[in-house]
Design a protein around this motif. Structure first.
Motif, short mmCIF file in Angstrom:
data_model
loop_
_atom_site.label_atom_id
_atom_site.label_comp_id
_atom_site.label_asym_id
_atom_site.label_seq_id
_atom_site.Cartn_x
_atom_site.Cartn_y
_atom_site.Cartn_z
N ARG A 198 -38.02 -3.92 -51.42
CA ARG A 198 -37.22 -3.89 -52.93
C ARG A 198 -36.16 -4.86 -52.75
O ARG A 198 -35.26 -4.62 -51.66
CB ARG A 198 -36.70 -2.40 -53.25
N PHE A 199 -35.79 -5.50 -53.83
CA PHE A 199 -34.61 -6.51 -53.50
C PHE A 199 -33.32 -5.61 -53.70
O PHE A 199 -32.30 -5.89 -53.09
CB PHE A 199 -34.58 -7.18 -54.89
N GLN A 200 -33.27 -4.38 -54.43
CA GLN A 200 -32.15 -3.53 -54.54
C GLN A 200 -31.79 -3.07 -52.98
O GLN A 200 -30.65 -2.61 -52.88
CB GLN A 200 -32.36 -2.50 -55.40
N ALA A 201 -32.73 -2.98 -51.99
CA ALA A 201 -32.52 -2.53 -50.72
C ALA A 201 -31.96 -3.73 -49.80
O ALA A 201 -31.35 -3.41 -48.58
CB ALA A 201 -33.59 -1.78 -50.31
N CYS A 202 -32.02 -4.78 -50.17
CA CYS A 202 -31.69 -6.07 -49.17
C CYS A 202 -30.19 -6.17 -49.18
O CYS A 202 -29.50 -6.30 -50.18
CB CYS A 202 -32.19 -7.20 -50.00
N LYS A 203 -29.60 -6.21 -48.18
CA LYS A 203 -28.28 -6.39 -47.96
C LYS A 203 -27.88 -7.65 -47.25
O LYS A 203 -26.45 -8.06 -47.24
CB LYS A 203 -27.65 -5.41 -46.83
N ASP A 204 -28.92 -8.45 -47.27
CA ASP A 204 -28.76 -9.92 -46.65
C ASP A 204 -28.06 -10.79 -47.95
O ASP A 204 -28.68 -10.34 -48.94
CB ASP A 204 -30.06 -10.52 -46.08
N LYS A 205 -27.44 -12.02 -47.43
CA LYS A 205 -26.86 -12.84 -48.40
C LYS A 205 -27.72 -13.74 -48.57
O LYS A 205 -28.05 -14.66 -47.56
CB LYS A 205 -25.48 -13.00 -48.18
N LEU A 206 -28.36 -14.08 -49.76
CA LEU A 206 -29.15 -15.35 -50.03
C LEU A 206 -28.45 -16.34 -50.64
O LEU A 206 -27.36 -16.22 -51.35
CB LEU A 206 -30.30 -14.81 -50.87
N ASP A 207 -28.76 -17.67 -50.64
CA ASP A 207 -27.99 -18.59 -51.41
C ASP A 207 -28.86 -19.17 -52.68
O ASP A 207 -28.10 -19.33 -53.72
CB ASP A 207 -28.27 -20.06 -50.46
N VAL A 208 -30.01 -18.83 -52.72
CA VAL A 208 -30.86 -18.94 -53.94
C VAL A 208 -31.86 -17.90 -53.98
O VAL A 208 -32.57 -17.43 -53.32
CB VAL A 208 -31.60 -20.35 -54.12
#
Length: 195
Positions: A98-108
């Motif tokens: 789930r995107f909502q559980a992702c704590k990593d920082k993405l650029d795009v």
């Protein structure tokens, strides 16, 4: 924004099954740093009837889904391509995320439908942030079927390649997206947010 040579890319659809995983597979084979996600509260796969989808929790593995559908109706799920899709998915990563559980920082972050784009923006806006890192959220509408997912993966790869070659993404992204929109003849949505 400066990069270490690799943009951190996120591809997002609703269930992290078809469109996001096809693009994830394609981009990873090209050497891009990519992750994929879904924004739905549950994972939904077509069932025996349109009003009877197979519904799973995001904690279940692709392999468990595959085995469940083989048990239910191997002919149906082979014929409609779902088993092939799950087989591909389980070779890429263990389970949907789930995107909502992702704590990593993405650029795009590239989303595959406007509703998912809105959910990603809402989630990012609700997070506590230090406003130090920008993230570009881009939407390309891709129908949720196997053929469109493949076409979409090619388009997303072309776009990521253009973004990756930019020396100054924050200042050049609007121009890149306008040019890309003309090439693919699809409406592109874009906004920037911060982590």
């Amino acid at each position: 924004m400066t990069y270490d040579g690799h943009l951190k890319i996120g591809i997002v659809c609703s269930s992290n099954q078809n469109r996001s995983m096809e693009a994830h597979n394609f981009l990873s084979k090209k050497g891009f740093q990519v992750r994929s996600f879904g924004t739905g509260s549950q994972v939904k796969l077509p069932g025996a009837a349109p009003d009877k989808p197979n519904i799973y929790d995001f904690s279940i593995t692709y392999d468990e889904m595959y085995k469940d559908l083989i048990r239910k109706d191997p002919d149906l799920y082979t014929q409609n391509g779902i088993l092939h899709m799950l087989d591909r998915n389980r070779r890429i990563k263990p389970k949907p995320e789930r995107f909502q559980a992702c704590k990593d920082k993405l650029d795009v972050i590239i989303t595959c439908e406007e509703r998912v784009y809105d959910q990603v923006i809402d989630d990012l806006e609700s997070r506590t942030k230090d406003e130090k890192q920008a993230v570009h959220i881009i939407n390309i509408d891709i129908q949720d079927n196997h053929e469109e997912a493949t076409i979409g993966a090619f388009m997303i790869c072309d776009l990521v390649t253009l973004l990756h070659t930019s020396d100054d993404l924050d200042n050049e992204i609007d121009e890149i997206l306008q040019e890309f929109e003309t090439i693919v003849d699809r409406a592109i949505l874009h906004t920037a947010a911060f982590y």
